[in-house]
Design a protein around this motif. Structure first.
Motif, mmCIF file in Angstrom:
data_model
loop_
_atom_site.group_PDB
_atom_site.id
_atom_site.type_symbol
_atom_site.label_atom_id
_atom_site.label_comp_id
_atom_site.label_asym_id
_atom_site.label_seq_id
_atom_site.Cartn_x
_atom_site.Cartn_y
_atom_site.Cartn_z
ATOM 1 N N GLY A 56 0.822 -1.214 0.000
ATOM 2 C CA GLY A 56 0.000 0.000 0.000
ATOM 3 C C GLY A 56 0.850 1.254 0.000
ATOM 4 O O GLY A 56 0.579 2.209 -0.723
ATOM 5 N N SER A 57 1.904 1.230 0.798
ATOM 6 C CA SER A 57 2.806 2.380 0.858
ATOM 7 C C SER A 57 3.545 2.566 -0.466
ATOM 8 O O SER A 57 3.712 3.692 -0.940
ATOM 9 C CB SER A 57 3.802 2.180 1.993
ATOM 10 O OG SER A 57 4.700 3.250 2.053
ATOM 11 N N ALA A 58 3.977 1.463 -1.068
ATOM 12 C CA ALA A 58 4.710 1.535 -2.334
ATOM 13 C C ALA A 58 3.812 1.962 -3.498
ATOM 14 O O ALA A 58 4.293 2.497 -4.486
ATOM 15 C CB ALA A 58 5.353 0.180 -2.655
ATOM 16 N N MET A 59 2.522 1.740 -3.368
ATOM 17 C CA MET A 59 1.599 2.048 -4.459
ATOM 18 C C MET A 59 0.819 3.334 -4.186
ATOM 19 O O MET A 59 -0.386 3.388 -4.395
ATOM 20 C CB MET A 59 0.643 0.881 -4.674
ATOM 21 C CG MET A 59 1.339 -0.391 -5.070
ATOM 22 S SD MET A 59 0.190 -1.742 -5.182
ATOM 23 C CE MET A 59 0.419 -2.184 -6.881
ATOM 24 N N GLY A 60 1.502 4.325 -3.714
ATOM 25 C CA GLY A 60 0.855 5.623 -3.565
ATOM 26 C C GLY A 60 0.473 5.989 -2.153
ATOM 27 O O GLY A 60 -0.306 6.915 -1.946
ATOM 28 N N GLY A 61 0.964 5.282 -1.179
ATOM 29 C CA GLY A 61 0.722 5.664 0.201
ATOM 30 C C GLY A 61 -0.614 5.228 0.771
ATOM 31 O O GLY A 61 -1.071 5.784 1.769
#
Length: 69
Positions: A22-27
């Protein structure tokens, strides 16, 4: 107890996978524990503690099992 610890460790690992993705895909916040138990911080903390203790217990059993071999 071993099966409960195993499942809690797997659930914790999957939760961290989702947090990282989730963090890697736009926070995005894909913390499933927080999504489910966020309204009850004490219960959320209890889940984190149980997952951590499960991981430690599994590690301890693995280390002690490898010494016996």
């Amino acid at each position: 107890l071993p099966m409960i610890a195993w499942w809690l460790a797997i659930i914790g690992a999957l939760n961290w996978l989702l947090v990282g993705l989730g963090s890697a895909m736009g926070g995005a916040n894909w913390n499933v524990v927080r999504i489910i138990f966020g309204a009850w911080p004490g219960l959320e903390n209890l889940v984190y503690i149980l997952v951590g203790l499960s991981g430690l217990w599994l590690l301890w059993n693995e280390l002690m099992g490898s010494k016996k071999k």
